[in-house]
Write an enzyme that holds these catalytic residues in place. Structure first.
Site, PDB file in Angstrom:
ATOM      1  N   ASP A   1     -10.396  -7.278  10.799  1.00 64.49           N
ATOM      2  CA  ASP A   1     -10.237  -8.706  11.066  1.00 64.49           C
ATOM      3  C   ASP A   1     -11.359  -9.246  11.962  1.00 64.49           C
ATOM      4  OD1 ASP A   1      -9.201  -7.025  12.976  1.00 64.49           O
ATOM      5  OD2 ASP A   1      -7.272  -8.024  13.166  1.00 64.49           O
TER       6      ASP A   1
ATOM      7  N   ASP B   1       0.819  -1.205   0.000  1.00 68.22           N
ATOM      8  CA  ASP B   1       0.000   0.000   0.000  1.00 68.22           C
ATOM      9  C   ASP B   1       0.853   1.255   0.000  1.00 68.22           C
ATOM     10  OD1 ASP B   1      -2.548  -0.867  -0.285  1.00 68.22           O
ATOM     11  OD2 ASP B   1      -3.040  -0.899   1.845  1.00 68.22           O
TER      12      ASP B   1
HETATM   13  O1  LIG Z   1      -3.583   0.989   4.731  1.00 64.01           O
HETATM   14  C1  LIG Z   1      -3.057   0.010   5.236  1.00 64.01           C
HETATM   15  C2  LIG Z   1      -2.760  -0.053   6.614  1.00 64.01           C
HETATM   16  C3  LIG Z   1      -2.158  -1.193   7.108  1.00 64.01           C
HETATM   17  N1  LIG Z   1      -1.837  -2.240   6.307  1.00 64.01           N
HETATM   18  C4  LIG Z   1      -1.174  -3.420   6.869  1.00 64.01           C
HETATM   19  O2  LIG Z   1      -1.886  -3.912   7.964  1.00 64.01           O
HETATM   20  C5  LIG Z   1      -1.015  -4.629   8.812  1.00 64.01           C
HETATM   21  C6  LIG Z   1      -1.291  -4.313  10.252  1.00 64.01           C
HETATM   22  O3  LIG Z   1      -0.856  -3.046  10.614  1.00 64.01           O
HETATM   23  P1  LIG Z   1      -0.098  -2.751  11.991  1.00 64.01           P
HETATM   24  O4  LIG Z   1       0.200  -1.308  12.009  1.00 64.01           O
HETATM   25  O5  LIG Z   1       1.014  -3.699  12.168  1.00 64.01           O
HETATM   26  O6  LIG Z   1      -1.226  -2.980  13.052  1.00 64.01           O
HETATM   27  P2  LIG Z   1      -1.333  -4.024  14.263  1.00 64.01           P
HETATM   28  O7  LIG Z   1      -2.159  -3.372  15.315  1.00 64.01           O
HETATM   29  O8  LIG Z   1      -0.027  -4.547  14.679  1.00 64.01           O
HETATM   30  O9  LIG Z   1      -2.177  -5.156  13.556  1.00 64.01           O
HETATM   31  C7  LIG Z   1      -3.223  -5.909  14.099  1.00 64.01           C
HETATM   32  O10 LIG Z   1      -4.473  -5.221  14.072  1.00 64.01           O
HETATM   33  C8  LIG Z   1      -4.942  -4.797  12.794  1.00 64.01           C
HETATM   34  C9  LIG Z   1      -6.319  -4.204  12.966  1.00 64.01           C
HETATM   35  O11 LIG Z   1      -6.306  -3.112  13.792  1.00 64.01           O
HETATM   36  C10 LIG Z   1      -4.994  -5.951  11.811  1.00 64.01           C
HETATM   37  O12 LIG Z   1      -5.257  -5.446  10.528  1.00 64.01           O
HETATM   38  C11 LIG Z   1      -3.674  -6.666  11.791  1.00 64.01           C
HETATM   39  O13 LIG Z   1      -3.707  -7.759  10.914  1.00 64.01           O
HETATM   40  C12 LIG Z   1      -3.333  -7.124  13.192  1.00 64.01           C
HETATM   41  O14 LIG Z   1      -2.099  -7.818  13.192  1.00 64.01           O
HETATM   42  C13 LIG Z   1       0.399  -4.282   8.395  1.00 64.01           C
HETATM   43  O15 LIG Z   1       0.971  -5.378   7.746  1.00 64.01           O
HETATM   44  C14 LIG Z   1       0.193  -3.140   7.438  1.00 64.01           C
HETATM   45  O16 LIG Z   1       1.154  -3.127   6.448  1.00 64.01           O
HETATM   46  C15 LIG Z   1      -2.136  -2.181   4.963  1.00 64.01           C
HETATM   47  O17 LIG Z   1      -1.847  -3.107   4.226  1.00 64.01           O
HETATM   48  N2  LIG Z   1      -2.742  -1.062   4.463  1.00 64.01           N
END
Ligand SMILES: O=c1ccn([C@@H]2O[C@H](COP(=O)(O)OP(=O)(O)O[C@H]3O[C@H](CO)[C@@H](O)[C@H](O)[C@H]3O)[C@@H](O)[C@H]2O)c(=O)[nH]1
Ligand SMILES: [Mn+2]
Length: 663
Positions: free
Chosen positions: A372, A67
């Site tokens: 999710d 993205d």
């Molecule tokens: O516009 C976006 C924003 C995020 N992501 C991806 O989403 C994932 C999760 O983002 P992160 O910032 O790591 O959030 P976390 O809070 O660690 O993630 C948890 O919580 C999220 C929901 O809040 C879920 O989407 C994730 O899968 C889950 O691991 C990463 O791989 C990002 O690259 C995208 O692909 N596009």
């Protein structure tokens, strides 16, 4: 959540014996969003770890959704695709674990025999070369070799204007169908695809949910695996057998047909011994999720999760339409790679979803920042079950936030998203009624109301202490019989929770840290989340997905390793926490001085024992905050302006409250 825990294990050898060549195709989606917050070298390590699954490569396809639309990430993936030709044979030959190169080199086990040692030296050299190139281009913030390498893929950036405004960029880096794509030992390679879906400022892109839906469509054209694995870019595979584990669930003759997804608990490779920020969610993962499994299945956590493609795409579960795994056929070679790219490209355009069911009934749900949880719940509401696999050795390892502001920000997003779910038309109580079990509904509410808990916690960490200032007792005296229920609850609750924590392989310090974080989360993340949701309901605010940083400066990482809290830059959440901590300190100091002056310490304790206890615990638990404000010298200490502001707020709070009571 503790009612009916279910623990599962798999028998992988029987699976391979039974199904031999009839195993389904598996598509793996890796999501990344920003090359600055998510270093490309980390992303490609994750990609390499999933390419190296012990599974027939011709049935495996790996998709990277970017993205960030970053040339740098593309360049890194290109380099990784070359490196994989050496890495995969090495993994296969020596059956190594884990198969994420960086993690493997870091964990190198027992002394190796001579042949492996030489192979290791050469593969390590190749890896370091790749790493150096990627790092160099990161530093120059452009793919410095781009012109030299002249890979046709880079020309796809010609019409690119910004991260938020560009055409679909789709490149099949390895076409698994092609007989020429072989590793150095002549074995086939898994398909590898880079995708940056189209972005236009006038179209909402729906964050990760949008990325996943684009991947679902694009992959349906290219490989159309029946099973989809989804990982975040920081979450590498720590066990090369996990696909087989998941298939044991999906292909189970008795229960497999109704399983929509197989979830692993979220675990992290960078948790310190006493888990400073409580980010491992130890008890949630090791205890509560097994309870969820007993009620119909764990929540989809967005990473470390295998899905059945058709369930993810909106199919209802029905006993009359069961899948015959054996009839699944092979991919056919009909069109060239380039034609395939062109065909798949349209599926990732902004306009494709307009007036369609994508994001509503098909694919991941839009409009929720915890895409999710809501997606998983609606799948379960369509009659499907999910299962939790939680082997002793973690199968997926990600990166937990390493600073307090990062952690609080992430928790705010989760709190916001989950509360949004409860207050929406998908509220587990209404929407889930008659669709999932009552226990399951309550489990979802338990998480959904996390953010709403902030109000009670905020009251408890302010009011009793403030009343101490005026010596007004709020709880029963120690000698009163009404004291007993309080004592019982306090003692039993904390004994239970600490024992449970220790039994989930935690340490006592870890438990204490978790209590602190519990308080901080509620008084800041959840409070802000709650307010944001209220504002959103009033139409005054929008929810955004703030991506968590997955890299940190060297000294920040060092402090994290040493379990020193990192405050870094100023933020309202931290100011609030500091002000509350100081207020409690002031109240405590007042009581002490009063007791010293009047000499009636026993009387005060007798009358206000519980209040004092609460205040003392709050002061003790806030110790790292006082330290960060007044004693620390390092860069991670509390920023000066936060300290000043919070001192002012605390004083105003205490004095204001005293005056108010007087009035
Ligand atoms: O516009 C976006 C924003 C995020 N992501 C991806 O989403 C994932 C999760 O983002 P992160 O910032 O790591 O959030 P976390 O809070 O660690 O993630 C948890 O919580 C999220 C929901 O809040 C879920 O989407 C994730 O899968 C889950 O691991 C990463 O791989 C990002 O690259 C995208 O692909 N596009
Ligand atoms: Mn993450």
């Amino acid at each position: 959540l503790r009612w009916n825990p279910v623990y599962r294990s798999t028998f992988k050898d029987r699976l391979s014996n039974r199904y031999k060549n009839h195993m389904p195709r598996v598509d793996i989606f890796v999501c990344t969003a920003d090359p600055n917050l998510e270093p490309p070298i980390m992303v490609v390590n994750t990609v390499l770890s999933v390419m190296a699954y012990d599974y027939p490569p011709e049935k495996l396809s790996v998709y990277l959704s970017d993205d960030g639309g970053s040339q740098l990430t593309f360049y890194s993936l290109l380099k990784a695709s070359k490196f994989s030709k050496y890495w995969l044979p090495y993994c296969r030959k020596y059956e190594i674990e884990p198969r994420c190169p960086a993690a493997y080199f870091k964990s190198l086990p027992e002394p190796l025999d001579a042949t492996q040692a030489t192979s290791l030296a050469s593969i390590k050299k190749l890896y370091e070369k790749m790493e150096a190139r990627i790092e160099l281009s990161t530093k120059l913030s452009r793919s410095y070799e781009e012109i030299q390498s002249k890979h046709k893929g880079f020309s796809k950036w010609d019409s690119y204007s910004s991260q938020h405004d560009h055409d679909t960029i789709l490149e099949i880096l390895i076409d698994g169908r092609s007989p020429e794509e072989k590793d150095v030992e002549g074995w086939p390679l898994p398909t590898l695809v880079y995708l940056a879906r189209e972005k236009r400022p006038q179209y909402i892109h729906h964050y990760k949910a949008g990325a996943m839906n684009a991947l679902i469509r694009v992959s349906s054209k290219i490989s159309n695996g029946e099973i989809i694995l989804n990982v975040d870019c920081d979450v590498y595979s720590n066990n090369s057998q996990s696909i087989r584990d998941a298939l044991c669930c999906f292909m189970d003759e008795k229960y497999g047909q109704e399983i929509a997804f197989v979830q692993w608990p979220q675990m992290f490779s960078n948790i310190t011994k006493n888990d400073l920020y409580g980010s491992s969610f130890r008890v949630t993962m090791q205890v509560e999720f097994h309870g969820l499994d007993g009620f119909g299945g764990p929540i989809y956590l967005g990473t470390g999760c295998f899905h059945r493609r058709d369930a993810l795409c909106g199919r209802n579960f029905s006993k009359d339409r069961l899948v015959e795994w054996k009839s699944q056929n092979q991919m056919t070679i009909e069109v060239s790679t380039q034609e395939l790219e062109e065909e798949a490209k349209c599926l990732a355009s902004c306009t494709y979803e307009v007036n369609s069911q994508w994001g509503k009934e098909v694919g991941l749900k839009y409009g929720f920042i915890v895409e999710d949880a809501i997606t998983g719940m609606t799948i379960q509401c369509r009659g499907w079950k999910s299962v939790l696999l939680n082997p002793i050795k973690p199968s997926f390892l990600g990166l937990a936030p390493t600073t307090l502001p990062q952690f609080l920000m992430q928790q705010k997003r989760w709190g916001e998203g989950l509360l949004q779910l409860v207050l929406s038309k998908y509220c587990p109580l209404w929407y889930g009624h008659k669709r999932i079990s009552f226990g399951h509904q309550l489990c979802y509410c338990h998480y959904g109301l996390w953010a709403a808990n902030c109000l009670a916690t905020l009251c408890y960490s302010t009011i009793p202490s403030l009343y101490l200032l005026k010596s007004i007792p709020l709880f029963p005296e120690i000698s009163s019989p009404w004291f007993l229920p309080f004592a019982y609850i306090i003692i039993s609750k904390y004994t239970y929770s600490s024992v449970e924590y220790l039994r989930s392989q935690g340490t006592f310090r870890g438990w204490w840290n978790e209590q602190r974080v519990w308080l901080y989360k509620r008084n800041s993340s959840y409070l802000f989340a709650f307010l944001t949701i209220v504002l959103k309901l009033l139409g005054l605010s929008n929810l955004t997905f703030v991506v968590t940083a997955k890299s940190a400066d060297k000294d920040v990482s060092e402090r994290y390793e040493n379990e020193i809290m990192e405050f870094g830059h100023s933020s309202p959440m931290i100011t609030l926490l500091a002000a509350l901590a100081l207020m409690n300190l002031l109240c405590f100091a007042t009581v002490l001085s009063k007791a010293a002056m009047d000499g009636g310490i026993m009387v005060i304790v007798e009358n206000m024992g519980l209040q004092i206890l609460l205040c003392v615990v709050l002061v003790l638990i806030n110790f790292p905050l006082y330290e960060a404000m007044f004693f620390r010298k390092d860069k991670g200490k509390m920023p000066r302006d936060v300290t000043v502001k919070s001192v002012v707020y605390a004083l105003v709070g205490c004095i204001g409250f005293s005056l108010l009571l007087k009035g």
